[in-house]
Design a protein around this motif. Structure first.
Motif: not given
Lengths: 117, 137
Positions: A10-13, A24-27, A43-45, A79-80
């Motif tokens: 999550k941190e990286q995203i 975008n809040p989906i990320h 994650a973002h494409g 994430p994961g």
């Protein structure tokens, strides 16, 4: 062949969202992501493509050599997940690229790159 | 996927071109982006920083276009291609212009092909971005 495995967090995203400006809040927001039918943040494409790009640049002999990068975003990365990115020569100035998750699913498909020899 | 899904906008925005946007490649911003993708910030501007200086400055114009009626929550980035004549250097100002190459609806899904041409200060093409956006019903 160049290869790199990345475990998404999550941190990286969130860091990519900040650095790229794609907020975008989906990320970023699990609750929002679920409200639009996703399992949670994804994650973002373009983060996947950025990681793919580094492996492609490595195989091409440096970032300045890269002249084209293409991919289809075929699968969600959450994430994961651990994704292994590989780049392999497929002829003069051509690379074939792959991004496969821990379940063996391709998350990027038809991924290719061109480079200056 | 339902065949009864109406296209979100009957007209579509194919052919629409947005005003050019200038963007200065700041060294700090490029380095922050490099760190975010695990690249060496000392290696210069990462090629996929085009996600910021090319697609990143023009796609918001499409998303903010009321006629285009792109709903963010239903938007999927399905495909992406970048082609580079060269990569920009820190300190350069580049100018990008976005254009809707096609906008079609099929079986309730809408497919928007969005192209961005980025030029350097001399007006020489530097990068071309082609994004395919899919908007779910």
């Amino acid at each position: 062949m160049s290869e790199r495995s990345v475990r998404f967090t999550k941190e990286q995203i969130a860091t990519y969202a900040q650095a790229s400006g794609d907020i975008n809040p989906i990320h970023l927001d699990d609750e929002f992501a679920r409200s639009v039918g996703l399992p949670g943040v994804i994650a973002h494409g373009m983060l996947q493509m950025g990681l793919m790009g580094i492996v492609a640049e490595d195989a091409a002999g440096g970032p300045d050599k890269l002249t084209r990068l293409y991919c289809r975003f075929a699968g969600m990365v959450v994430p994961g997940d651990t994704v292994t990115f590989t780049a392999e020569r497929a002829g003069p100035g051509k690379l074939e690229l792959r991004a496969v998750n821990q379940k063996g699913e391709q998350v990027l498909t038809k991924a290719t790159a061109d480079f200056k020899e | 996927m339902s065949a009864s899904g109406e296209p979100r906008n009957a007209v579509g925005v194919a052919g629409r071109t947005y005003p050019p946007v200038a963007f200065q490649i700041e060294a700090d911003r490029a380095a922050e982006f490099a760190r975010a993708i695990g690249a060496d910030p000392a290696a210069g501007v990462p090629p996929t920083f085009a996600a910021v200086y090319s697609l990143g400055v023009t796609a918001p114009q499409l998303f903010a276009d009321d006629d285009a009626a792109v709903e963010f929550a239903r938007l999927l980035h399905a495909e992406q291609e970048f082609t580079w004549a060269r990569h920009p250097k820190p300190g350069e100002t580049v100018t990008s212009q976005g254009r809707v190459a096609s906008d079609v609806s099929r079986r309730g899904m809408r497919f928007v092909s969005f192209e961005t041409e980025t030029r350097d200060e001399a007006g020489v093409p530097l990068c071309k971005s082609k994004a395919l956006f899919v908007i779910r019903p």
